[in-house]
Enzyme design. Structure first.
Site, PDB file in Angstrom:
ATOM      1  N   ALA A  17      52.078  33.951  20.956  1.00  0.00           N
ATOM      2  CA  ALA A  17      51.887  34.323  22.363  1.00  0.00           C
ATOM      3  C   ALA A  17      51.787  33.001  23.137  1.00  0.00           C
ATOM      4  O   ALA A  17      52.127  31.949  22.614  1.00  0.00           O
ATOM      5  CB  ALA A  17      50.651  35.202  22.510  1.00  0.00           C
ATOM      6  N   SER A 134      40.925  23.778  24.038  1.00  0.00           N
ATOM      7  CA  SER A 134      40.723  24.081  25.458  1.00  0.00           C
ATOM      8  C   SER A 134      41.823  23.467  26.311  1.00  0.00           C
ATOM      9  O   SER A 134      42.356  22.404  25.994  1.00  0.00           O
ATOM     10  CB  SER A 134      39.380  23.532  25.936  1.00  0.00           C
ATOM     11  OG  SER A 134      39.264  23.751  27.326  1.00  0.00           O
ATOM     12  N   LYS A 188      33.107  24.606  21.260  1.00  0.00           N
ATOM     13  CA  LYS A 188      34.056  25.212  22.206  1.00  0.00           C
ATOM     14  C   LYS A 188      33.376  26.324  23.006  1.00  0.00           C
ATOM     15  O   LYS A 188      33.595  26.460  24.220  1.00  0.00           O
ATOM     16  CB  LYS A 188      35.276  25.763  21.450  1.00  0.00           C
ATOM     17  CG  LYS A 188      36.239  26.594  22.312  1.00  0.00           C
ATOM     18  CD  LYS A 188      36.867  25.779  23.412  1.00  0.00           C
ATOM     19  CE  LYS A 188      38.018  26.385  24.175  1.00  0.00           C
ATOM     20  NZ  LYS A 188      38.080  27.765  24.498  1.00  0.00           N
ATOM     21  N   HIS A 191      31.315  24.652  25.555  1.00  0.00           N
ATOM     22  CA  HIS A 191      32.254  24.145  26.567  1.00  0.00           C
ATOM     23  C   HIS A 191      32.583  25.243  27.570  1.00  0.00           C
ATOM     24  O   HIS A 191      32.540  25.035  28.789  1.00  0.00           O
ATOM     25  CB  HIS A 191      33.529  23.641  25.877  1.00  0.00           C
ATOM     26  CG  HIS A 191      34.705  23.469  26.798  1.00  0.00           C
ATOM     27  ND1 HIS A 191      35.440  24.548  27.285  1.00  0.00           N
ATOM     28  CD2 HIS A 191      35.261  22.380  27.344  1.00  0.00           C
ATOM     29  CE1 HIS A 191      36.386  24.109  28.083  1.00  0.00           C
ATOM     30  NE2 HIS A 191      36.307  22.792  28.137  1.00  0.00           N
ATOM     31  N   ASN A 192      32.918  26.420  27.061  1.00  0.00           N
ATOM     32  CA  ASN A 192      33.264  27.529  27.959  1.00  0.00           C
ATOM     33  C   ASN A 192      32.070  27.941  28.805  1.00  0.00           C
ATOM     34  O   ASN A 192      32.216  28.284  29.984  1.00  0.00           O
ATOM     35  CB  ASN A 192      33.778  28.724  27.159  1.00  0.00           C
ATOM     36  CG  ASN A 192      35.197  28.520  26.669  1.00  0.00           C
ATOM     37  OD1 ASN A 192      35.648  27.385  26.538  1.00  0.00           O
ATOM     38  ND2 ASN A 192      35.897  29.584  26.395  1.00  0.00           N
ATOM     39  N   GLU A 195      31.757  25.566  31.512  1.00  0.00           N
ATOM     40  CA  GLU A 195      32.836  25.878  32.466  1.00  0.00           C
ATOM     41  C   GLU A 195      32.394  26.993  33.425  1.00  0.00           C
ATOM     42  O   GLU A 195      32.619  26.900  34.642  1.00  0.00           O
ATOM     43  CB  GLU A 195      34.066  26.290  31.648  1.00  0.00           C
ATOM     44  CG  GLU A 195      35.276  26.721  32.420  1.00  0.00           C
ATOM     45  CD  GLU A 195      36.369  27.212  31.458  1.00  0.00           C
ATOM     46  OE1 GLU A 195      36.660  26.527  30.456  1.00  0.00           O
ATOM     47  OE2 GLU A 195      36.919  28.293  31.703  1.00  0.00           O
TER      48      GLU A 195
END
Ligand code: NBP
Length: 502
Positions: A17, A134, A188, A191-192, A195
């Site tokens: 994808a 990311s 991660k 990190h999100n 964000e």
């Protein structure tokens, strides 16, 4: 494009994808012969038809052909939907793999799934690497920020490949070995979460300028462009200016004015907060961001409340617009520093809990490019951790004694690194003023306020937690510790109110 006859591919990607296809193209463009595979062959054919000239691809229709097209030890990146689909792909590939092969999950897996999968595959001699990636589709193609976990041994093979395809800042790759098993996906996830917090803080700044000062989006876009030249220099500030300056083709007005104000989410912010709760680490900036998205999506409750709940009209009265804009900028910067400090605390606590050796300075370094939270200010965090005077573990800071909350961290806050202490010190008058103005005007600033409350809590010599301990002892005999003696104590509240040692 080459054909699969003898094993020739250096690395494979299954799941083509948007993320997987772009990552495969990135690998091929960087000179790696890349095997490609997808559950439904149409995506593989599409990739080869559209981008086959990007480099050397080896397409396969079946999983067996895909595995057989790879040189040993095989290195395979899985880029499918997180959760069940990842397990399905692992189950399909595992019988086809041999000891020493490396299976990488580049999706947004929950780190506890990664710990489970790593253990199961380790027992079979296969290296399983949970790898945070990311940067969205653009990052995957041109250089993401990459956060691999897994064994040190696997990184010896994998590291040079991932470092090559990652973003680079000042010549440094935005990729480093984070730690064993689930460490990469944990980082991660945080990190999100950061964000989420960063986006919420920017949105609050926008709201103060738009609703509070009644500035037009185009003017606010200019302000954000201006901010992007200074301490706030970052991808999110840059794209905020782009979004705010966009004109809607249908109405001729600002696009932001016709976008429904209900923010979606896919779950990594929620995971971050859930794990922070488990570890008793206050990530209030991230939590408020998740809650604010939740509130924004409660359409029926909001519709019922508008016009029916009394309060001020959101307008901020000021004699000097430029001065207030600067107050908002400082509030945004200070709140952002707190949100990052909280996120790094959570990583430190996760490392402590799960036995990872995570270099927080290196984490900040690999977030400087490729990812959504990339920002000039991350250099300052890296420097803070590199400097002798930077945040160090705090000796003896672990909680002990009577019924102390589980969790906590011995890691010292980023806020105590001299650069950040000074930055917040300079910002705080404006920060407090902007929040006070917002509160009087009725503009919600949950991220700004939570950050300031955390800051004031952290620097308080005494907290009202003493009273809470008293209350807990009163109704539940939970005991308390004293400031002047060792041990745990209980007051006989329903007796003669004398104190006994528990
Ligand atoms: P999606 O998350 O939309 O997943 C689609 C892919 O999963 C397709 O290749 C699909 O194959 C495959 N798949 C599914 Br669904 N079920 C499967 C199964 N049971 N067995 C085998 N394959 C299966 O793709 P994406 O948006 O490219 O994201 C890939 C991963 O990267 C996700 O974990 C995502 O969270 C993560 N991520 C995404 C972004 C982003 O910006 N989109 C950023 C960072 C990380 P099919 O074609 O045969 O249906």
């Amino acid at each position: 494009m080459t054909q699969a006859s003898t094993p020739q591919a250096q690395i494979g990607v299954t799941g083509l994808a948007v993320m997987g296809a772009n990552l495969a193209r990135n690998l091929a463009r960087n000179g790696f012969v890349t095997a490609v595979h997808n559950r439904s062959y149409a995506k593989t054919e599409h990739l080869i038809a559209e981008h086959g000239t990007d480099g050397s691809f080896v397409p396969s229709e079946s999983a067996r052909d895909f595995v057989d097209s790879l040189q040993s030890p095989r290195t395979i990146i899985i880029m499918v939907k997180a959760g069940g689909p990842t397990d399905a792909v692992i189950d399909e590939l595992t019988p086809l793999l041999a000891e020493g092969d490396i299976l990488i999950d580049g999706g947004n897996a929950l780190f506890t799934d990664t710990i489970r999968r790593e253990k199961a595959l380790r027992d079979k001699g296969i290296h399983f690497v949970g790898c945070g990636i990311s940067g969205g589709e653009e990052g995957a193609l041109n250089g993401p920020s990459i956060m691999p976990g897994g064994s040190v041994e696997s990184y010896a093979t994998l590291g040079p490949i991932l470092e090559k395809i990652s973003a680079h800042v000042d010549g440094d790759p935005c990729c480093t070995h984070i730690g064993t098993d689930g460490a990469g996906h944990f980082v991660k996830m945080v990190h999100n979460g950061i964000e989420y917090a960063d986006m919420q803080l920017i949105a609050e700044a926008y709201d103060l300028l738009r609703r509070g000062l009644k500035l037009e989006p185009a003017r606010i876009a200019e302000i954000f462009r201006d901010w992007n030249d200074g301490e706030l220099d970052s991808y999110l500030i840059e794209i905020t200016a782009e979004v705010l300056s966009q004109t809607d083709a249908r109405t001729g007005g600002p696009l932001v004015d016709v976008i429904v104000d209900a923010a979606g989410m896919k779950g990594t912010g929620t995971w971050t907060v859930q794990n922070a709760l488990d570890l008793a680490i206050p990530v209030s900036g991230i939590a408020e961001a998740v809650f604010a998205r939740g509130l924004s999506s409660q359409a029926a409750q909001r519709a019922a409340a508008v016009g029916n709940l009394p309060g001020p009209d959101g307008v901020i009265e000021t004699d000097d617009v430029d001065d207030f804009v600067e107050d908002v900028r400082q509030a945004l910067y200070a709140s952002k520093i707190v949100a990052y400090a909280q996120g790094l605390d959570l990583i430190a606590a996760g490392a402590q809990q799960y036995g990872w050796q995570i270099d927080l300075g290196a984490v900040a370094r690999i977030w400087r490019g490729g990812c959504i939270i990339r920002a000039a200010f991350l250099n300052r965090i890296t420097e803070a951790y590199a400097a002798d005077s930077g945040p160090e573990p705090v000796a003896g800071a672990d909680q002990d004694g009577a019924d102390a909350a589980d969790g906590g961290t011995s890691h010292q806050s980023l806020l105590l690194a001299p650069y950040f202490t000074e930055a917040i010190g300079k910002a705080q008058e404006s920060w407090r003023f902007a929040i006070a103005q917002a509160t009087f005007a009725g503009v919600p600033v949950p991220g700004f306020s939570a950050a300031l409350a955390y800051y004031d809590g952290l620097r308080s010599a005494r907290l009202p937690a003493a009273l809470i301990q008293g209350q807990r002892d009163f109704f539940g005999a939970h005991t308390y510790r004293r400031t002047d003696a060792e041990g745990a104590f209980h007051t006989l509240w329903s007796g003669d109110r004398s104190e006994i040692e528990a």
